[in-house]
Design a protein around this motif. Structure first.
Motif, PDB file in Angstrom:
ATOM      1  N   ALA A 181       0.834  -1.209   0.000  1.00 21.50           N
ATOM      2  CA  ALA A 181       0.000   0.000   0.000  1.00 21.50           C
ATOM      3  C   ALA A 181       0.862   1.250   0.000  1.00 21.50           C
ATOM      4  N   HIS A 182       1.973   1.215   0.701  1.00 24.58           N
ATOM      5  CA  HIS A 182       2.847   2.399   0.769  1.00 24.58           C
ATOM      6  C   HIS A 182       3.460   2.621  -0.606  1.00 24.58           C
ATOM      7  N   PRO A 183       3.401   3.844  -1.130  1.00 23.69           N
ATOM      8  CA  PRO A 183       3.872   4.059  -2.511  1.00 23.69           C
ATOM      9  C   PRO A 183       5.352   3.765  -2.699  1.00 23.69           C
ATOM     10  N   LEU A 184       6.175   4.081  -1.710  1.00 28.17           N
ATOM     11  CA  LEU A 184       7.600   3.864  -1.896  1.00 28.17           C
ATOM     12  C   LEU A 184       7.944   2.378  -1.872  1.00 28.17           C
ATOM     13  N   LEU A 185       7.323   1.656  -0.957  1.00 28.17           N
ATOM     14  CA  LEU A 185       7.602   0.225  -0.907  1.00 28.17           C
ATOM     15  C   LEU A 185       7.176  -0.432  -2.220  1.00 28.17           C
ATOM     16  N   ASP A 186       6.037   0.002  -2.734  1.00 31.84           N
ATOM     17  CA  ASP A 186       5.577  -0.581  -3.982  1.00 31.84           C
ATOM     18  C   ASP A 186       6.483  -0.193  -5.140  1.00 31.84           C
ATOM     19  N   ALA A 187       6.927   1.055  -5.152  1.00 41.48           N
ATOM     20  CA  ALA A 187       7.836   1.477  -6.222  1.00 41.48           C
ATOM     21  C   ALA A 187       9.118   0.658  -6.162  1.00 41.48           C
ATOM     22  N   HIS A 188       9.578   0.367  -4.959  1.00 42.37           N
ATOM     23  CA  HIS A 188      10.795  -0.443  -4.818  1.00 42.37           C
ATOM     24  C   HIS A 188      10.571  -1.837  -5.391  1.00 42.37           C
ATOM     25  N   ARG A 189       9.372  -2.374  -5.121  1.00 49.96           N
ATOM     26  CA  ARG A 189       9.107  -3.710  -5.661  1.00 49.96           C
ATOM     27  C   ARG A 189       9.064  -3.675  -7.175  1.00 49.96           C
ATOM     28  N   ARG A 190       8.385  -2.649  -7.715  1.00 46.58           N
ATOM     29  CA  ARG A 190       8.236  -2.600  -9.161  1.00 46.58           C
ATOM     30  C   ARG A 190       9.528  -2.249  -9.875  1.00 46.58           C
ATOM     31  N   ALA A 191      10.426  -1.536  -9.204  1.00 46.26           N
ATOM     32  CA  ALA A 191      11.636  -1.062  -9.880  1.00 46.26           C
ATOM     33  C   ALA A 191      12.533  -2.211 -10.307  1.00 46.26           C
ATOM     34  N   HIS A 192      12.283  -3.393  -9.767  1.00 52.40           N
ATOM     35  CA  HIS A 192      13.102  -4.523 -10.184  1.00 52.40           C
ATOM     36  C   HIS A 192      12.876  -4.865 -11.645  1.00 52.40           C
ATOM     37  N   TYR A 193      11.662  -4.573 -12.164  1.00 55.92           N
ATOM     38  CA  TYR A 193      11.427  -4.938 -13.561  1.00 55.92           C
ATOM     39  C   TYR A 193      10.906  -3.772 -14.392  1.00 55.92           C
ATOM     40  N   GLU A 194      10.558  -2.661 -13.766  1.00 58.98           N
ATOM     41  CA  GLU A 194       9.900  -1.574 -14.499  1.00 58.98           C
ATOM     42  C   GLU A 194      10.764  -0.328 -14.407  1.00 58.98           C
ATOM     43  N   GLN A 195      11.109   0.271 -15.553  1.00 57.86           N
ATOM     44  CA  GLN A 195      11.993   1.424 -15.525  1.00 57.86           C
ATOM     45  C   GLN A 195      11.307   2.664 -14.979  1.00 57.86           C
ATOM     46  N   GLN A 196      10.038   2.779 -15.218  1.00 59.60           N
ATOM     47  CA  GLN A 196       9.328   3.972 -14.776  1.00 59.60           C
ATOM     48  C   GLN A 196       9.361   4.108 -13.264  1.00 59.60           C
ATOM     49  N   ALA A 197       9.298   2.967 -12.579  1.00 59.55           N
ATOM     50  CA  ALA A 197       9.235   3.015 -11.115  1.00 59.55           C
ATOM     51  C   ALA A 197      10.531   3.511 -10.507  1.00 59.55           C
ATOM     52  N   VAL A 198      11.622   3.432 -11.263  1.00 57.76           N
ATOM     53  CA  VAL A 198      12.921   3.864 -10.731  1.00 57.76           C
ATOM     54  C   VAL A 198      12.873   5.342 -10.357  1.00 57.76           C
ATOM     55  N   TYR A 199      12.125   6.121 -11.130  1.00 56.61           N
ATOM     56  CA  TYR A 199      12.127   7.563 -10.887  1.00 56.61           C
ATOM     57  C   TYR A 199      11.240   7.970  -9.738  1.00 56.61           C
ATOM     58  N   GLU A 200      10.577   7.008  -9.102  1.00 53.79           N
ATOM     59  CA  GLU A 200       9.779   7.360  -7.932  1.00 53.79           C
ATOM     60  C   GLU A 200      10.550   7.133  -6.642  1.00 53.79           C
ATOM     61  N   LEU A 201      11.735   6.557  -6.771  1.00 57.17           N
ATOM     62  CA  LEU A 201      12.496   6.222  -5.573  1.00 57.17           C
ATOM     63  C   LEU A 201      13.436   7.362  -5.201  1.00 57.17           C
ATOM     64  N   PRO A 202      13.938   7.371  -3.955  1.00 57.66           N
ATOM     65  CA  PRO A 202      14.950   8.363  -3.599  1.00 57.66           C
ATOM     66  C   PRO A 202      16.221   8.157  -4.429  1.00 57.66           C
TER      67      PRO A 202
END
Lengths: 556, 392
Positions: A209-230
């Motif tokens: 549910a937390h956006p950052l935790l989810d972005a971290h999970r997705r960043a393993h395979y999705e390039q877009q999610a990388v830009y949501e992380l610190p």
């Protein structure tokens, strides 16, 4: 330090310029020694960072600092804890907290209570990576008493966003949680163990549910999610995905902190915008200016000078222009380069002090050791003729003389001490100059910053913005004030410090309650929806229910 | 015969680190018309204005002895044999001894600037000095007109087989305790053109150049020299030397800031005087034999030898004088006892024209004893088999 029959290591046996101060009633020798030791520690705690300096290595610095800490902690424990309330640097604050927690056995219950409050208040001001490092040091030392666990629990509970910590400092947070035996529900208010799963069972959940935790999970395979992380976390993922550096930096710009932007701008050869420059504090801005080559400094002269003056005015605050006639002796000799790990820091302190004193003084005159006339072109070069420069500065008849130097007077050695010793004996009408020496470098051999003369108060300095406050501490080092006054000053500072911390905690709790209530309302609404859904589908055939169930699970 | 003329050089305040004392020598004005050769200065990262050589023929440049660089004439890196003077603008063409490639460059100057693409490092960016021991043997052979070929052979065999066990140990500056640190933290004065290096207050080396920028380029090379056993042991066993702080007395007669300033200046003058008469006395008092190598444009390259008296401080070196006889460039080496004895031997041989019997008579020994001494001193390669007259 004057005030006792101590042998002065610097200068000849020339105590005749001071009348021996009268011993006040109740001032024992031990009080004087305690005050002296405390000032040693305060000077060290302000300047020393355990890193390599120009003349001593990192190991010597750390050894010397560790000895000083242990000595003051064993002999004057309550004073040692009270130092946390002063403006010492983060490295030493963490050292003091660690040492107090490690030696909890030696404290009385009353002391433990005070120390607990001071430590909690100070940790709240430290950057998170330092606190995690402190927890790791406690773990390595095998310290796990009840107070340590309570400190860790309270600090983690007070974090505004543990999801961010989990993504950015995952390993440390995991280790801290494990070490302090914290149940995950303490961390996770209302997210049903999500944080625990992220830390300890990463593959278990399909989504968070937390956006950052989810972005971290997705960043393993999705390039877009990388830009949501610190930024620091995203760098690793970008390297994994093979994103070219320039494109990555351009798109991650909104997520970078101010300092990260400064670092990467210089590395890629870009220029830092004027807007960003005007937000920097004074000493950091001075470091930035000195890191530019001189040709570029000349090209951007107006912008840089304006930014420095604005930062100095901000740092001076309401005291601007109240200091009267000021002369300064500023050290830009070769030793002000510092070392490879703290480049040009002493010179940056001198440059920042120059601008700050310009803002604080009504009439100001600088004297650089290399005879520099254009401070923006400062460069560590030449020997340190402090003696001749002090003579030049005294010739201005200022109300205040500030010396910013690391104290290694070598052209010729010892002249500065002699001048400062003999100058007071010269009859001159209407001269009352207050001299203070601020020293940005900790001398490992002397367990203190290096002094020029015993009659001149010397304080350590790390950021030039603290100059005014340090001049206040300096009067204790002059020997005219009593140890009882020093204790009273420390008590006052501790009380103010704890009060400010409690006020901040109170505000934060009120804010959290408000958002929690709001989110609790949201939770209740969602619960109602889920129950209605379930009631509806009880009437449906089995196959259909499976479909609805899967979509429900996906939505949750 | 005469001493070194240090007019134009003033002693500055010393800087001390542990047992090492470094005394700077300052010039009010750099020596006009003489600079380190442009190819050798490398780029130091500092913005250097285009130096115009002064002098009627475009000035003079010098190449110090045993300076290894890739000379522009091709043929790979070579060591300059003897300090050479050359025209200011032209290429440096010293007599070269080829240097084999396995010798590691001991110092590399950084490229200037951190921005932009890295410039490929030119050969002229590299500055190296041959080890001092080899340079010293080269000196001795220079002084006694040994052929340069002999030096080359000797240095090659020294590198291949090591120095013979009868030689005394030589220590690089990096292993002399405290020297590297002392040189690193030394704060170079803007007008500084030279330094006197003391280990436990015994003068180990003197180094003077004509221009402050030359000094800044060459300051670090002091740590790459080889030093004799004497310097090493003195530095190893030395206690921290005192810093000789300025003392202004008890200030009874001071009435104003001007008096205080005058007292400070007196203290500085007292230091200068004391240093020149006490610490540097061994170097500055005379008794040197100068030999002129050649002259160019008013500048003279000379080499000097001491009297080779065992038991006293002896220095050997090379200097460049200007037309008034003042020292523009100077490099000296402190001889250790064994080297003094070797020098004494070579001196005697040279005086008697390398005739073994006459030399033995002058020294008061027999010819066999002389041959034994020559061999044990490491100059066996100068002898033909059967102890005949050596090649001149």
């Amino acid at each position: 330090m004057e005030g006792g029959p101590a042998v002065n290591p610097v200068g000849p046996v020339g105590a005749e310029e001071h009348a021996e101060p009268e011993e006040a009633v109740g001032d024992t020798r031990s009080d004087l020694v305690a005050a002296e030791d405390l000032l040693l520690l305060v000077n060290a705690a302000i300047t020393a960072t355990g890193q390599r300096e120009f003349r001593s290595g990192a190991a010597e610095q750390r050894l010397s600092l560790a000895f000083l800490h242990e000595y003051v902690q064993v002999n004057h424990r309550s004073l040692y804890a009270a130092v946390l309330a002063l403006d010492i640097n983060d490295h030493n604050a963490a050292l003091i907290a660690e040492r107090l927690l490690r030696t909890a056995r030696e404290a009385t219950p009353e002391q433990k209570r005070t120390e607990g409050r001071l430590i909690a208040a100070r940790l709240a001001l430290l950057p998170p990576q330092r606190v995690y490092r402190l927890f790791r040091a406690l773990r390595t030392a095998g310290v796990n008493n009840r107070r340590t666990r309570a400190v860790q629990r309270d600090w983690l509970a007070a974090r505004p966003d543990l999801g961010l910590d989990a993504v950015k400092y995952r390993r440390e947070l995991k280790a801290a949680v494990r070490h302090a035996h914290l149940p995950a529900r303490v961390l996770d208010t209302g997210r049903a163990g999500e944080l625990g799963d992220f830390l300890f069972r990463p593959g278990a959940r399909p989504r968070y549910a937390h956006p950052l935790l989810d972005a971290h999970r997705r960043a393993h395979y999705e390039q877009q999610a990388v830009y949501e992380l610190p930024f620091t976390v995203a760098e690793g993922f970008a390297a994994r995905h093979g994103i070219p550096r320039e494109r990555f930096l351009e798109r991650i710009a909104p997520r970078m902190t101010r300092l990260e932007k400064l670092r990467t701008a210089e590395a890629t050869g870009g220029r830092t915008a004027e807007q960003e420059l005007s937000e920097l504090p004074l000493t950091r801005l001075a470091l930035y200016v000195l890191a530019l080559p001189r040709a570029e400094r000349a090209a951007r002269r107006t912008v840089l000078t304006a930014a420095l003056r604005a930062a100095a005015r901000r740092a001076a605050g309401p005291a601007a222009g109240t200091w009267g006639r000021v002369s300064a002796v500023l050290d830009d000799s070769y030793s002000s380069y510092g070392s490879g790990v703290k480049r040009r820091r002493p010179l940056a302190v001198a440059l920042a002090a120059h601008f700050l004193l310009e803002a604080l003084a009504a009439a100001y005159r600088p004297h650089w050791t290399s005879g520099l006339t254009d401070p923006l072109m400062a460069h560590p070069v030449g020997p340190t003729p402090l003696g001749t420069r002090i003579l030049d500065a005294l010739a201005d008849s200022p109300a205040r003389l500030v010396i910013v130097s690391d104290g290694w007077d070598n052209a010729p050695p010892g002249l500065a001490g002699e001048v400062l010793r003999l100058w007071r004996g010269i009859p001159a009408p209407g001269r009352a100059t207050a001299v203070v020496h601020v020293n940005p470098v900790y001398d490992a051999d002397g367990f203190d910053v290096r002094r020029l003369a015993p009659s001149v108060p010397t304080v350590g300095i790390r950021d030039a913005e603290d100059l005014a406050a340090l001049v206040e501490i300096a009067r204790f080092a002059e020997g005219r004030t009593r140890p009882a006054e020093l204790r009273a000053y420390l008590d006052r500072r501790s009380e103010r410090f704890l009060l400010a911390h409690e006020r901040r905690t109170h505000d934060r709790r009120a804010r959290d309650r408000l958002t929690h209530d709001r989110s609790a309302d949201g939770e209740r609404a969602r619960e109602r929806d889920t129950q209605e859904q379930r009631a509806r589908e009880r009437g449906k055939p089995r196959g259909k229910r499976n479909d609805d169930a899967s979509t429900e699970g996906g939505r949750g | 015969m005469s001493g070194l003329d240090m007019t134009g050089l003033t002693t500055g305040p010393a800087q001390v680190w542990g047992g090492i004392r470094l005394v700077p020598l300052l010039r009010d004005a750099p020596v006009a018309g003489l600079r380190l050769h442009r190819d050798l200065r490398g780029t130091d990262g500092a913005q250097e204005e285009a130096e115009e050589y002064e002098g009627p023929c475009g000035g003079v440049s010098y190449v110090p002895h045993a300076f290894v660089a890739d000379w522009s004439g091709g043929g790979g890196p070579g060591a300059s044999y003897g300090t050479r003077l050359g025209p200011g603008g032209g290429p440096a063409e010293p007599v070269r001894i080829p240097v084999s490639a396995h010798r590691r460059p001991v110092r590399r100057l950084r490229d200037s600037g951190r921005r932009g693409p890295r410039r490929p490092s030119r050969a002229s960016d590299r500055l190296r000095f041959l080890p001092l021991q080899v340079a010293l043997a080269g000196y001795l052979s220079l002084h006694f007109r040994g052929p340069s070929v002999a030096w080359d052979e000797w240095s090659r065999s020294a590198v291949r087989n090591g120095l013979s066990p009868r030689e005394e140990a030589a220590y690089t500056g990096t292993s002399v305790p405290g020297l590297g640190e002392a040189l690193r933290i030394f704060e170079i004065h803007p007008r500084q053109c030279g330094v006197l290096l003391y280990a436990a207050d015994a003068l180990a080396a003197a180094f003077v150049v004509p221009h402050p920028a030359d000094y800044r380029a060459l300051h670090g090379t002091l740590v790459e020299d080889l030093y004799g056993e004497l310097v090493y042991q003195y530095a190893y066993f030395a206690r921290p030397v005192p810093a000789f702080e300025a003392r202004l007395g008890d200030g009874r007669h001071l009435r104003s800031l001007a008096d205080l300033r005058a007292a400070a200046r007196n203290a500085e003058a007292a230091w200068r005087r004391d240093h020149d008469t006490v610490l540097a006395a061994g170097l500055l008092t005379g008794g040197y034999r100068f030999e002129r190598v050649y002259t160019m444009d008013g500048f003279t390259v000379q080499r000097f030898l001491p009297g080779f008296e065992p038991g006293r401080e002896q220095h050997i070196g090379e200097l460049i004088r200007d037309h008034k006889g003042r020292t523009a460039y100077l490099k000296t080496f402190r001889l250790s006892e064994a080297q003094v004895r070797r020098g004494h031997l070579l001196d005697a041989l040279h005086r008697e024209d390398w005739h073994p019997e006459r030399t033995a008579a002058a020294l008061g020994t027999t010819a066999e004893e002389l041959v034994r001494r020559i061999t044990s001193a490491g100059f066996a390669s100068l002898l033909k088999h059967g102890a005949q007259r050596p090649q001149a």
